[in-house]
Design a protein around this motif. Structure first.
Motif, PDB file in Angstrom:
ATOM      1  N   THR A 171     -10.634 -39.506  68.326  1.00  0.00           N
ATOM      2  CA  THR A 171     -10.858 -40.710  69.351  1.00  0.00           C
ATOM      3  C   THR A 171     -12.285 -38.990  70.523  1.00  0.00           C
ATOM      4  N   GLY A 172     -13.333 -39.802  70.724  1.00  0.00           N
ATOM      5  CA  GLY A 172     -13.733 -38.841  71.974  1.00  0.00           C
ATOM      6  C   GLY A 172     -14.631 -37.101  70.448  1.00  0.00           C
ATOM      7  N   CYS A 173     -14.210 -37.164  69.187  1.00  0.00           N
ATOM      8  CA  CYS A 173     -15.133 -35.678  68.670  1.00  0.00           C
ATOM      9  C   CYS A 173     -16.855 -35.976  68.858  1.00  0.00           C
ATOM     10  N   GLY A 174     -17.351 -37.076  68.364  1.00  0.00           N
ATOM     11  CA  GLY A 174     -18.812 -37.018  68.907  1.00  0.00           C
ATOM     12  C   GLY A 174     -19.081 -37.508  69.878  1.00  0.00           C
ATOM     13  N   ASP A 175     -18.440 -37.712  70.603  1.00  0.00           N
ATOM     14  CA  ASP A 175     -18.661 -37.880  72.808  1.00  0.00           C
ATOM     15  C   ASP A 175     -18.821 -35.838  72.690  1.00  0.00           C
ATOM     16  N   SER A 176     -18.048 -35.057  72.472  1.00  0.00           N
ATOM     17  CA  SER A 176     -17.835 -33.993  72.688  1.00  0.00           C
ATOM     18  C   SER A 176     -18.783 -33.384  71.600  1.00  0.00           C
ATOM     19  N   TYR A 177     -19.516 -33.770  70.711  1.00  0.00           N
ATOM     20  CA  TYR A 177     -20.764 -33.036  70.014  1.00  0.00           C
ATOM     21  C   TYR A 177     -21.929 -33.623  70.815  1.00  0.00           C
ATOM     22  N   HIS A 178     -22.067 -34.338  70.778  1.00  0.00           N
ATOM     23  CA  HIS A 178     -23.373 -34.849  71.692  1.00  0.00           C
ATOM     24  C   HIS A 178     -23.279 -33.743  72.542  1.00  0.00           C
ATOM     25  N   ALA A 179     -22.320 -33.600  73.762  1.00  0.00           N
ATOM     26  CA  ALA A 179     -22.126 -32.999  75.006  1.00  0.00           C
ATOM     27  C   ALA A 179     -22.428 -31.284  75.063  1.00  0.00           C
ATOM     28  N   GLY A 180     -22.070 -31.164  73.696  1.00  0.00           N
ATOM     29  CA  GLY A 180     -22.591 -29.714  73.403  1.00  0.00           C
ATOM     30  C   GLY A 180     -23.445 -29.596  73.042  1.00  0.00           C
ATOM     31  N   PHE A 181     -24.508 -30.590  72.418  1.00  0.00           N
ATOM     32  CA  PHE A 181     -25.791 -30.378  71.665  1.00  0.00           C
ATOM     33  C   PHE A 181     -26.919 -30.694  72.266  1.00  0.00           C
ATOM     34  N   ILE A 182     -26.552 -31.362  73.465  1.00  0.00           N
ATOM     35  CA  ILE A 182     -27.627 -32.051  74.472  1.00  0.00           C
ATOM     36  C   ILE A 182     -27.528 -31.017  75.664  1.00  0.00           C
ATOM     37  N   CYS A 183     -26.456 -30.350  75.946  1.00  0.00           N
ATOM     38  CA  CYS A 183     -26.647 -29.612  77.078  1.00  0.00           C
ATOM     39  C   CYS A 183     -26.737 -28.571  76.504  1.00  0.00           C
ATOM     40  N   SER A 184     -26.789 -27.642  75.277  1.00  0.00           N
ATOM     41  CA  SER A 184     -27.065 -26.416  74.563  1.00  0.00           C
ATOM     42  C   SER A 184     -28.405 -26.799  74.708  1.00  0.00           C
ATOM     43  N   TYR A 185     -29.235 -27.685  73.839  1.00  0.00           N
ATOM     44  CA  TYR A 185     -30.835 -27.951  74.159  1.00  0.00           C
ATOM     45  C   TYR A 185     -31.214 -27.840  74.933  1.00  0.00           C
ATOM     46  N   MET A 186     -30.708 -28.095  76.153  1.00  0.00           N
ATOM     47  CA  MET A 186     -31.041 -29.209  77.421  1.00  0.00           C
ATOM     48  C   MET A 186     -31.556 -26.748  77.836  1.00  0.00           C
ATOM     49  N   LEU A 187     -30.393 -26.224  77.972  1.00  0.00           N
ATOM     50  CA  LEU A 187     -30.758 -24.524  78.358  1.00  0.00           C
ATOM     51  C   LEU A 187     -31.678 -23.750  77.464  1.00  0.00           C
ATOM     52  N   GLU A 188     -31.448 -24.078  76.294  1.00  0.00           N
ATOM     53  CA  GLU A 188     -31.956 -23.657  75.602  1.00  0.00           C
ATOM     54  C   GLU A 188     -32.599 -23.510  74.287  1.00  0.00           C
ATOM     55  N   ASN A 189     -33.258 -24.450  74.631  1.00  0.00           N
ATOM     56  CA  ASN A 189     -34.485 -25.284  73.881  1.00  0.00           C
ATOM     57  C   ASN A 189     -34.375 -24.679  71.959  1.00  0.00           C
ATOM     58  N   ASN A 190     -32.405 -24.714  71.026  1.00  0.00           N
ATOM     59  CA  ASN A 190     -33.116 -24.535  69.903  1.00  0.00           C
ATOM     60  C   ASN A 190     -31.780 -25.453  69.270  1.00  0.00           C
ATOM     61  N   ILE A 191     -32.443 -26.265  68.497  1.00  0.00           N
ATOM     62  CA  ILE A 191     -31.873 -26.941  67.403  1.00  0.00           C
ATOM     63  C   ILE A 191     -30.694 -26.536  66.872  1.00  0.00           C
ATOM     64  N   GLU A 192     -30.760 -26.085  66.461  1.00  0.00           N
ATOM     65  CA  GLU A 192     -30.064 -25.360  65.055  1.00  0.00           C
ATOM     66  C   GLU A 192     -28.757 -24.960  66.038  1.00  0.00           C
ATOM     67  N   LYS A 193     -28.762 -23.645  67.009  1.00  0.00           N
ATOM     68  CA  LYS A 193     -27.527 -23.421  68.444  1.00  0.00           C
ATOM     69  C   LYS A 193     -27.407 -24.131  68.651  1.00  0.00           C
ATOM     70  N   ALA A 194     -28.045 -25.625  69.325  1.00  0.00           N
ATOM     71  CA  ALA A 194     -27.405 -26.494  70.168  1.00  0.00           C
ATOM     72  C   ALA A 194     -26.466 -26.964  68.890  1.00  0.00           C
ATOM     73  N   MET A 195     -26.674 -27.673  67.793  1.00  0.00           N
ATOM     74  CA  MET A 195     -25.767 -28.269  66.326  1.00  0.00           C
ATOM     75  C   MET A 195     -24.654 -27.778  66.443  1.00  0.00           C
ATOM     76  N   ASN A 196     -24.520 -26.232  65.913  1.00  0.00           N
ATOM     77  CA  ASN A 196     -23.567 -25.918  66.170  1.00  0.00           C
ATOM     78  C   ASN A 196     -22.402 -25.645  67.060  1.00  0.00           C
ATOM     79  N   ILE A 197     -23.463 -25.309  68.315  1.00  0.00           N
ATOM     80  CA  ILE A 197     -22.375 -25.308  70.070  1.00  0.00           C
ATOM     81  C   ILE A 197     -21.712 -27.008  69.748  1.00  0.00           C
ATOM     82  N   GLY A 198     -22.066 -27.961  69.296  1.00  0.00           N
ATOM     83  CA  GLY A 198     -21.736 -29.398  69.065  1.00  0.00           C
ATOM     84  C   GLY A 198     -20.464 -29.308  67.978  1.00  0.00           C
ATOM     85  N   SER A 199     -21.072 -28.757  67.136  1.00  0.00           N
ATOM     86  CA  SER A 199     -19.771 -28.690  66.001  1.00  0.00           C
ATOM     87  C   SER A 199     -18.239 -28.131  66.970  1.00  0.00           C
TER      88      SER A 199
END
Length: 267
Positions: free
Chosen positions: A226-254
């Motif tokens: 439950t909520g696994c996708g939501d937590s990934y999305h939060a990590g991905f979006i927040c990281s990308y908004m802060l650092e503009n790095n796609i791969e890093k954002a994906m890894n943080i989401g994971s």
């Protein structure tokens, strides 16, 4: 740096785990906001509506100490707080039955002037495609220009998704390898980030025709998805908004998603 203003809406609900005494706060917007609030340079506002009942108490108590602006959450005593009877397999995968969901309180949300003002001042807005106010949020995006993050979940109407693509900045969907060529093709036309979750096989993002792929973080003992996708999305979006790095954002989401798998509920 100035803090990024993020607003998540409108699904706030209680996940009730069948056969147990466990009630966990949930809903895409609430799960997303809880994880986003851990990013120190993100200001998080949560919008939605709850009833006046035990589910609402559990929800509000659970996020009392989170750094989330909660004061705009509506209370509607006419309905029960949205709730979902959740069933789990022995391996921790959740499933639902036809009568699991009671979400009448969320069925006809129309954003009021205060909520519209909050969105107008946001840098990024997160919403689920199925939300009753989704079309209104898209129109507000056209007017105010905030970045729009949409969870399309398992939706598969590609014609409609392509119609919406010009207005979506973070296009997130649960999919499979067979769907990837379509999203790569769309990324050659539209400038948003197309992020496809492949569950235990990781995730893929397309941007301007370029593919980014990361593996899921392995979890030995999965308790609840439950909520696994939501937590990934939060990590991905927040990281990308802060650092503009796609791969890093994906890894943080994971990484955040892998932690969510280790306990009941979305956070």
């Amino acid at each position: 740096m100035n803090k990024i203003k993020l607003t998540a809406l409108p699904c706030i609900c209680a996940d009730v785990f069948y056969g147990t005494e466990i009630i966990r706060p949930g809903g895409e917007a609430l799960n997303f906001a809880a994880h986003a609030s851990h990013f120190k340079n993100i200001d998080v506002t949560l919008l939605g509506v709850v009833g006046k009942d035990k589910y609402a108490e559990v929800i509000m108590n659970s996020i009392e100490k989170f750094d989330i602006d909660k004061k705009y959450i509506r209370i509607d005593e006419r309905y029960k707080t949205a709730n979902n009877m959740t069933y789990l397999t022995e391996s921790g995968d959740r499933y639902y039955k036809d009568n699991s969901w009671d979400g009448k309180i969320l069925d006809k949300i129309v954003l009021n002037d205060t909520e519209i003002k909050i969105l107008s001042e946001s840098d990024v807005v997160f919403i689920h495609f199925w939300a009753s106010c989704f079309s209104q949020v898209v129109e507000l995006k056209k007017t105010f220009g905030f970045k729009l993050a949409v969870d399309f979940d398992v939706y598969r109407d590609f014609a409609n998704m392509e119609r919406l693509a010009p207005y979506v900045d973070f296009f997130m969907i649960s999919g499979s390898e067979e769907l990837l060529p379509k999203f790569k093709e769309l990324s050659n036309t539209y400038s948003c980030l197309f992020n496809v979750s492949l569950a235990e096989r990781g995730s893929v993002t397309y941007f301007n025709g370029q593919e980014f792929r990361v593996q899921a973080v392995k979890v030995e003992n999965i308790i609840d998805t439950t909520g696994c996708g939501d937590s990934y999305h939060a990590g991905f979006i927040c990281s990308y908004m802060l650092e503009n790095n796609i791969e890093k954002a994906m890894n943080i989401g994971s990484k955040i998603a892998s932690e969510t798998l280790k306990h009941y509920g979305g956070f």
